[in-house]
Write an enzyme that holds these catalytic residues in place. Structure first.
Site, PDB file in Angstrom:
ATOM      1  N   GLU A  79      36.088 -11.828  86.557  1.00 31.95           N
ATOM      2  CA  GLU A  79      36.903 -11.449  87.708  1.00 31.95           C
ATOM      3  C   GLU A  79      38.032 -12.448  87.942  1.00 31.95           C
ATOM      4  O   GLU A  79      37.807 -13.645  88.064  1.00 31.95           O
ATOM      5  CB  GLU A  79      36.030 -11.331  88.955  1.00 31.95           C
ATOM      6  CG  GLU A  79      34.957 -10.258  88.863  1.00 31.95           C
ATOM      7  CD  GLU A  79      35.522  -8.846  88.729  1.00 31.95           C
ATOM      8  OE1 GLU A  79      36.737  -8.662  88.935  1.00 31.95           O
ATOM      9  OE2 GLU A  79      34.734  -7.932  88.415  1.00 31.95           O
ATOM     10  N   ARG A  89      31.153   0.697 101.012  1.00 25.77           N
ATOM     11  CA  ARG A  89      30.868   2.122 100.814  1.00 25.77           C
ATOM     12  C   ARG A  89      29.413   2.440 101.118  1.00 25.77           C
ATOM     13  O   ARG A  89      29.075   3.558 101.546  1.00 25.77           O
ATOM     14  CB  ARG A  89      31.218   2.520  99.382  1.00 25.77           C
ATOM     15  CG  ARG A  89      31.028   4.001  99.062  1.00 25.77           C
ATOM     16  CD  ARG A  89      31.473   4.311  97.653  1.00 25.77           C
ATOM     17  NE  ARG A  89      30.804   3.506  96.671  1.00 25.77           N
ATOM     18  CZ  ARG A  89      29.582   3.736  96.176  1.00 25.77           C
ATOM     19  NH1 ARG A  89      28.885   4.773  96.635  1.00 25.77           N
ATOM     20  NH2 ARG A  89      29.057   2.947  95.259  1.00 25.77           N
ATOM     21  N   CYS A 142      29.811  -8.651  96.447  1.00 17.23           N
ATOM     22  CA  CYS A 142      30.257  -9.483  95.326  1.00 17.23           C
ATOM     23  C   CYS A 142      31.628 -10.101  95.627  1.00 17.23           C
ATOM     24  O   CYS A 142      31.810 -11.316  95.527  1.00 17.23           O
ATOM     25  CB  CYS A 142      30.309  -8.671  94.044  1.00 17.23           C
ATOM     26  SG  CYS A 142      28.692  -8.281  93.356  1.00 17.23           S
ATOM     27  N   HIS A 165      31.071 -10.055  86.774  1.00 17.83           N
ATOM     28  CA  HIS A 165      30.241  -8.870  86.964  1.00 17.83           C
ATOM     29  C   HIS A 165      29.571  -8.504  85.643  1.00 17.83           C
ATOM     30  O   HIS A 165      30.202  -8.589  84.578  1.00 17.83           O
ATOM     31  CB  HIS A 165      31.091  -7.679  87.424  1.00 17.83           C
ATOM     32  CG  HIS A 165      31.146  -7.519  88.912  1.00 17.83           C
ATOM     33  ND1 HIS A 165      32.325  -7.541  89.625  1.00 17.83           N
ATOM     34  CD2 HIS A 165      30.163  -7.327  89.821  1.00 17.83           C
ATOM     35  CE1 HIS A 165      32.061  -7.363  90.913  1.00 17.83           C
ATOM     36  NE2 HIS A 165      30.758  -7.233  91.055  1.00 17.83           N
TER      37      HIS A 165
END
Length: 213
Positions: A79, A89, A142, A165
């Protein structure tokens, strides 16, 4: 000293390969003579950063590598950037579901990883581990943790840190479903490769690994 972290299971899962890989990578690095520790983080907004900050205070690491699960991705994702936005979500493990809230009120819009991502990508390619540089860590716990880490490390300029990830583990997906996965052993080695690269490389490579969309 090296600090690795992974997360508790979330979203109805019973395992989280990020934690298995983080613990495994710490063991591998210790066997190589490094001082390495692994800490499991709660998949809870706010609490994840609190536990991480406590680990930073306890261990005083030189390199910090946090890992999380990104089910559906096919590669280990290095990342690049954490954004100052929580937009859940699904609820976290404590039922929190913030929408369009800052991770740190008044903080900068984003932080970049301070790990040598391009050099790590080259090392992962050489080890034949599927990997990519990712331009988004999402807006769930995250990214929240990644942003919190870099916000703390701004005051620790000698400590390098970032986030990776990992895909689903092979045992998490139905055979023949087409959902990407990787063996946990490969994820474990991937995290160790990223740490070794961070220890060995001070200036990152100039290597094209961007995205067109």
């Amino acid at each position: 000293m090296i600090l690795l972290t992974g997360f508790q299971p979330f979203g109805g899962e019973t395992t989280n390969p990020s934690w298995t890989a983080a613990g495994g990578a710490a063991a591998v690095l210790r066997a190589e003579g490094h001082d390495a520790q692994a800490v499991e983080l709660p998949c809870v907004f706010g609490e994840s950063i609190e536990v991480l900050e406590a680990a930073l205070e306890r261990y005083g690491p030189d390199v910090v590598l946090c890992a999380g699960q990104a089910g559906g991705r096919a590669r280990v994702s290095l990342e690049r950037i954490a954004i100052n936005c929580d937009d859940a979500r699904i609820p976290d493990n404590a039922g929190n579901a913030p929408v369009d809230e800052p991770v740190v009120p008044g903080g900068p819009a984003a932080y970049f990883s301070s790990l040598p991502l391009k050099a790590a990508l080259a090392a992962l390619d050489a080890a034949q581990i599927p990997a990519e540089v990712s331009q988004t860590a999402g807006t769930y716990v995250c990214n929240h943790t990644f942003y919190g880490l870099m916000n703390v490390l701004r005051l620790r300029p000698k400590t390098r840190g970032g986030f990776v990830h990992v895909p689903y583990a092979a045992g998490q997906v139905l055979r023949g479903s087409g959902t990407p996965s990787l063996p946990v052993e490969l994820m474990t080695e991937a995290l160790a490769v990223v740490v070794r690269t961070a220890l060995a490389v001070s200036a990152d490579l100039k290597l094209a690994a961007g995205a067109t969309h």
